[in-house]
Design a protein around this motif. Structure first.
Motif, PDB file in Angstrom:
ATOM      1  N   ASP A 257     -53.218  54.315 -10.115  1.00 35.34           N
ATOM      2  CA  ASP A 257     -54.202  53.298 -10.478  1.00 35.34           C
ATOM      3  C   ASP A 257     -55.591  53.896 -10.608  1.00 35.34           C
ATOM      4  O   ASP A 257     -56.323  53.611 -11.550  1.00 35.34           O
ATOM      5  CB  ASP A 257     -54.188  52.188  -9.420  1.00 35.34           C
ATOM      6  N   LYS A 258     -55.951  54.763  -9.650  1.00 33.04           N
ATOM      7  CA  LYS A 258     -57.282  55.377  -9.677  1.00 33.04           C
ATOM      8  C   LYS A 258     -57.310  56.621 -10.563  1.00 33.04           C
ATOM      9  O   LYS A 258     -58.300  56.914 -11.216  1.00 33.04           O
ATOM     10  CB  LYS A 258     -57.727  55.736  -8.259  1.00 33.04           C
ATOM     11  N   VAL A 259     -56.208  57.380 -10.567  1.00 31.76           N
ATOM     12  CA  VAL A 259     -56.199  58.648 -11.296  1.00 31.76           C
ATOM     13  C   VAL A 259     -55.909  58.450 -12.778  1.00 31.76           C
ATOM     14  O   VAL A 259     -56.477  59.129 -13.627  1.00 31.76           O
ATOM     15  CB  VAL A 259     -55.147  59.605 -10.681  1.00 31.76           C
ATOM     16  N   GLY A 260     -55.015  57.511 -13.099  1.00 22.72           N
ATOM     17  CA  GLY A 260     -54.512  57.408 -14.455  1.00 22.72           C
ATOM     18  C   GLY A 260     -55.173  56.395 -15.362  1.00 22.72           C
ATOM     19  O   GLY A 260     -55.440  56.685 -16.525  1.00 22.72           O
ATOM     20  N   TYR A 261     -55.442  55.208 -14.853  1.00 23.53           N
ATOM     21  CA  TYR A 261     -55.871  54.146 -15.750  1.00 23.53           C
ATOM     22  C   TYR A 261     -57.275  54.348 -16.308  1.00 23.53           C
ATOM     23  O   TYR A 261     -57.640  53.766 -17.316  1.00 23.53           O
ATOM     24  CB  TYR A 261     -55.772  52.787 -15.040  1.00 23.53           C
ATOM     25  N   SER A 262     -58.082  55.157 -15.634  1.00 19.21           N
ATOM     26  CA  SER A 262     -59.419  55.439 -16.153  1.00 19.21           C
ATOM     27  C   SER A 262     -59.378  56.483 -17.266  1.00 19.21           C
ATOM     28  O   SER A 262     -60.419  56.818 -17.839  1.00 19.21           O
ATOM     29  CB  SER A 262     -60.316  55.938 -15.012  1.00 19.21           C
ATOM     30  N   PHE A 263     -58.164  57.003 -17.592  1.00 20.80           N
ATOM     31  CA  PHE A 263     -58.044  58.074 -18.582  1.00 20.80           C
ATOM     32  C   PHE A 263     -57.930  57.568 -20.020  1.00 20.80           C
ATOM     33  O   PHE A 263     -57.988  58.350 -20.949  1.00 20.80           O
ATOM     34  CB  PHE A 263     -56.820  58.942 -18.274  1.00 20.80           C
ATOM     35  N   ALA A 264     -57.715  56.272 -20.200  1.00 22.31           N
ATOM     36  CA  ALA A 264     -57.532  55.751 -21.556  1.00 22.31           C
ATOM     37  C   ALA A 264     -58.704  56.085 -22.486  1.00 22.31           C
ATOM     38  O   ALA A 264     -58.476  56.496 -23.637  1.00 22.31           O
ATOM     39  CB  ALA A 264     -57.292  54.240 -21.507  1.00 22.31           C
ATOM     40  N   PRO A 265     -59.963  55.946 -22.052  1.00 16.18           N
ATOM     41  CA  PRO A 265     -61.064  56.308 -22.965  1.00 16.18           C
ATOM     42  C   PRO A 265     -61.030  57.782 -23.375  1.00 16.18           C
ATOM     43  O   PRO A 265     -61.349  58.114 -24.531  1.00 16.18           O
ATOM     44  CB  PRO A 265     -62.332  55.991 -22.143  1.00 16.18           C
ATOM     45  N   ILE A 266     -60.650  58.669 -22.439  1.00 15.94           N
ATOM     46  CA  ILE A 266     -60.604  60.094 -22.774  1.00 15.94           C
ATOM     47  C   ILE A 266     -59.525  60.360 -23.821  1.00 15.94           C
ATOM     48  O   ILE A 266     -59.742  61.112 -24.781  1.00 15.94           O
ATOM     49  CB  ILE A 266     -60.328  60.935 -21.501  1.00 15.94           C
ATOM     50  N   ILE A 267     -58.355  59.741 -23.659  1.00 21.27           N
ATOM     51  CA  ILE A 267     -57.287  59.934 -24.642  1.00 21.27           C
ATOM     52  C   ILE A 267     -57.688  59.340 -25.995  1.00 21.27           C
ATOM     53  O   ILE A 267     -57.340  59.884 -27.053  1.00 21.27           O
ATOM     54  CB  ILE A 267     -55.968  59.305 -24.133  1.00 21.27           C
ATOM     55  N   CYS A 268     -58.430  58.234 -25.971  1.00 17.15           N
ATOM     56  CA  CYS A 268     -58.928  57.669 -27.237  1.00 17.15           C
ATOM     57  C   CYS A 268     -59.856  58.658 -27.940  1.00 17.15           C
ATOM     58  O   CYS A 268     -59.777  58.839 -29.165  1.00 17.15           O
ATOM     59  CB  CYS A 268     -59.664  56.359 -26.966  1.00 17.15           C
ATOM     60  N   VAL A 269     -60.737  59.292 -27.166  1.00 20.53           N
ATOM     61  CA  VAL A 269     -61.625  60.310 -27.740  1.00 20.53           C
ATOM     62  C   VAL A 269     -60.793  61.475 -28.264  1.00 20.53           C
ATOM     63  O   VAL A 269     -61.060  62.004 -29.357  1.00 20.53           O
ATOM     64  CB  VAL A 269     -62.645  60.796 -26.680  1.00 20.53           C
TER      65      VAL A 269
END
Length: 778
Positions: A257-269
């Protein structure tokens, strides 16, 4: 410890259950009939009707939620397949580019591979085979187990089919072929073992994927620094990769929850960058690569290169690594959200990235070993390097989280030794962390990175793990098409001929590089499958042993009545995995401690072949007659994604559900009495007043009995709860062959002694726990 052997005189329960059709058709309004069966069908049927709900499909109108989930899925699902452009061309052209038209052939292969496997097979076909929203190899296996009785432990009960999430929606056409296949599977022990073996193999390969993904992704991303920092040596790159990997595994304890879900913007970039650079390279270097849409270039590629073209497929298949995550992680999101994110973002970005790299290579074929970083325009190099490293970490996170989920599922089916499962999120139920597995994965990743050092060798190993899992998924899917979906035979044949053939060809290619690193995932799989086999085999032997030595209800009454000392104040909970009847540990306990608590509850943990069991339907109770014994049996049912006793007040929940059962039990009993009185009423009008008086009397007596039993239970709970856990020592029986002795006395006991005990797994409080030692000779 005293010993119970198979030759010891013991009471065997003769509680044979009737077939489902016969039981469902009987008149159940008789107390005598009810006590004849070791079944909880009455209560479970009530629960199933009361709490029935659908399969959890996403509502079509909630588009805002769907789009939000689609965005979040980018950070969890697509990290692996999204970072494949880092190394695909380098892994395909390992000996350099001999002919410029070979680039068109490889681009055509990549285009049709991504289109047919991730897009058509997984997004539009495999995702339909979800188990009430959950995916993965265990979801497919669970669907097959629910439709056909192919489980190896005899714990499939009629009442389990009343769980709302257990039910399958089946079409009614094309039943003949499905019925024949179901009958063959149910009557063949080989088929049952083979399905379990295939499931273990698939999960082992995915775990191997969880080891290799961090290695190849991080090493590929960090390796790009040598383009602008020539002083970086191979040793320095490997060292930096190892440091990142160690950091990655150390933060796993904080949860997905803390490690993975904040990664969506980076993958979008990341997807925006690779798509934009792809378009730039396409127009700058060679727009004519659009010709690769013609599949004839694949034919020309194979004609020119023959065996070399076939070997190069091992590099092409890396373009679809992480595809299994589309299916395995669908439980975190929804089918519709995965379909939207794949079709609108991931698929177009990947096609543009590979097309742009192909255009670049047509003019710069000498740079094939570093295609990705060489094709980046100068001003974007450092931003792209930073995003690439971050994206590779995210790619690793997806497979590591998937590995934890797989271990949890294996544990629930008795296919893996007991390890600690930590539920890391109160918001997302499926997110778990397994400390032991995390550190073993970290050690394996560091060893692989230090040992292989280059992405080429790791890529050879990676391809085998990827294609094996895809092929097994297709095999399970064909069974589901035939038995459950009742798909038309021509469509099934078309699927096998197109998708199946492609996967078999890729599998043959990656196996060619077995001695060049391809042995690694198979070695991982063999080690994991050996552990799974040893644990599951002894687990089943223990279950059958307890089944053969279970205690009848008549014997329980006799034991309670003849206990020398009086009943002690308090409540005792006996834990067991035996679902049918009362385990032999009870008789052993009484023989050594001739005292009983005022209330006894025999709790059995049972895993169903479904992903989750609603909390309202988790507990099933049965009272051991007569009622004044205050002895109860409880079956606690879990799905393979449910977390046992983690962050939930199990003891309090058990007592609350038992109170509900006591109330319902008396209501059912009084309804049966009233039904019999009503039958008398129909014989004449003279007894009408007596009937009303009897009904009122029954109601008063019922409420008094309920209040008395509930108060008795509350008092026992307040006096204290003792948790009794069996400490089973398992040994091979006298005269057993050497293979059985090695399996049980050495392999199984080694695993058991070096992993957590049941009290640690189920969070049983130490101060109120009592271990009862027994020896089973198997």
């Amino acid at each position: 410890m005293s010993t119970i052997t198979e030759h010891e005189e013991s009471t065997i329960v003769s509680e044979e259950e009737k077939p489902q059709e016969q039981l469902n058709g009987e008149d159940l309004h008789s107390d005598n009939k009810l006590t004849r069966y070791d079944s909880m069908d009455i209560e479970s049927g009530k629960l199933g009707r009361r709490y029935h709900h659908g399969g959890g499909a996403t509502k079509s109108g909630e588009w805002a939620v769907v789009l939000q989930l689609a965005f979040q899925s980018l950070g969890v699902v697509y990290g692996d397949i999204g970072t494949s452009p880092l190394y695909v061309y380098a892994s395909t052209f390992t000996d350099g580019i001999k002919d410029k038209d070979d680039i068109l052939g490889v681009l055509s292969l990549i285009f049709y591979t991504i289109t047919l496997i991730p897009l058509i097979k997984y997004v539009f076909i495999v995702l339909r085979a979800n188990d009430h929203g959950d995916g993965g190899t265990f979801a497919l296996y669970s669907l097959i187990c629910r439709y056909a009785k192919v489980g190896l432990i005899p714990s499939q009960e009629i009442e389990d089919q009343n769980v709302s999430t257990f039910q399958l929606q089946l079409p009614n056409n094309r039943l003949r072929i499905a019925s024949k296949l179901q009958t063959k599977l149910e009557n063949s022990n080989f088929a049952k073992y083979f399905l379990l073996f295939a499931t273990m193999l698939g999960t082992s390969m995915v775990i191997g994927d969880g080891v290799l993904t961090p290695c190849i992704s991080v090493l590929s991303a960090v390796g790009g620094i040598k383009e602008s920092a020539s002083f970086m040596t191979e040793d320095m790159i490997v060292g930096a990769s190892v440091a990142i990997l160690i950091f990655l595994f150390m933060v796993q304890r904080f949860g997905t929850d803390k490690v993975g879900y904040s990664f969506a913007p980076i993958i979008c970039v990341w997807f925006s960058f690779i798509a934009g650079i792809g378009i730039y390279n396409f127009f700058r270097y060679d727009p004519s690569v659009i010709k690769a849409l013609n599949p004839m270039y694949i034919v020309y590629y194979f004609k020119r290169n023959k065996e070399r073209a076939w070997i190069s497929l091992g590099g092409v298949v890396l373009s679809i690594t992480g595809t299994e995550a589309l299916f395995a992680d669908v439980g975190h999101f929804s089918v519709r959200s995965i379909q939207i994110s794949m079709c609108t973002v991931t698929y177009p970005a990947l096609i543009l990235a590979y097309t742009g790299q192909a255009s670049f290579l047509r003019k710069n074929n000498l740079f094939v070993a570093d295609t990705f970083y060489k094709s980046i325009p100068g001003p974007l190099y450092w931003p792209m390097f930073v995003v690439a490293v971050l994206a590779s970490i995210i790619a690793s996170q997806a497979m590591i989280s998937g590995t934890f989920s797989i271990i949890q599922q294996s544990l629930s089916l008795g296919c893996f030794p007991r390890v600690k499962i930590v539920h890391t999120s109160t918001k997302y139920q499926g997110q778990v962390y397994v400390p032991e597995i995390n550190y073993l994965l970290m050690l394996a990743c560091v060893c692989v990175t230090l040992g292989f050092r280059t992405t080429e060798k790791i890529g050879n190993a990676y391809g085998i793990a990827v294609v094996f899992v895809m092929t097994l998924t297709s095999a399970f899917l064909v069974l589901i098409m035939i038995m459950i979906w009742k798909t038309h035979i021509l469509l099934i044949i078309s699927y096998v001929l197109i998708i199946g053939t492609i996967e078999i060809v890729y599998l043959s290619s990656v196996l060619y590089k077995f001695d060049q690193g391809g042995y690694l995932p198979l070695a991982f799989a063999m080690i994991l499958m050996s552990i799974m086999y040893v644990w599951n085999d002894v687990y089943r032997k223990k279950y059958y042993f307890e089944l053969d030595h279970k205690i009848s209800q008549e014997k329980v009454k006799e034991i309670v009545d003849h206990t020398n000392s009086q009943r002690l104040p308090g409540l005792a909970v006996f834990y067991s995995e035996l679902v049918h009847g009362i385990p032999p540990i009870f008789k052993h306990y009484i023989a050594n401690v001739p005292a009983l608590h005022s209330v006894l509850i025999f709790v059995s943990f049972k895993s169903l072949p479904i992903s989750k069991v609603p909390i309202e339907e988790r507990f099933l109770f049965r009272r051991v007659q007569p009622k004044d014994l205050q002895v109860f049996r409880c079956v606690v049912r879990y799905g393979y994604k449910d977390v046992r006793n983690e962050q939930e007040p199990f003891e309090r929940l058990l007592i609350e559900k038992l109170k509900e059962f006591i109330t319902e039990d008396y209501h059912i009993g009084s309804e049966m009495i009233c039904t019999n009185v009503d039958e008398v009423q129909n014989e004449g009008e003279l007894v009408e007043d007596v009937v009303q008086c009897d009904n009122e009397l029954v109601s008063v007596k019922r409420e008094e009995a309920i209040e008395r039993d509930v108060e008795y239970l509350d008092k026992a709970w307040q006096d204290g709860v003792v948790h009794l856990v069996g400490e089973h020592e398992v040994v091979a029986a006298k005269g057993a062959n050497i293979g059985k002795r090695v399996l049980i006395d050495y392999a199984y006991n080694f695993l058991k002694k070096n992993l957590r005990q049941s009290n640690k797994v189920f969070d049983i409080p130490h101060k109120r726990m009592l271990k009862v030692g027994m020896t089973y000779e198997l």
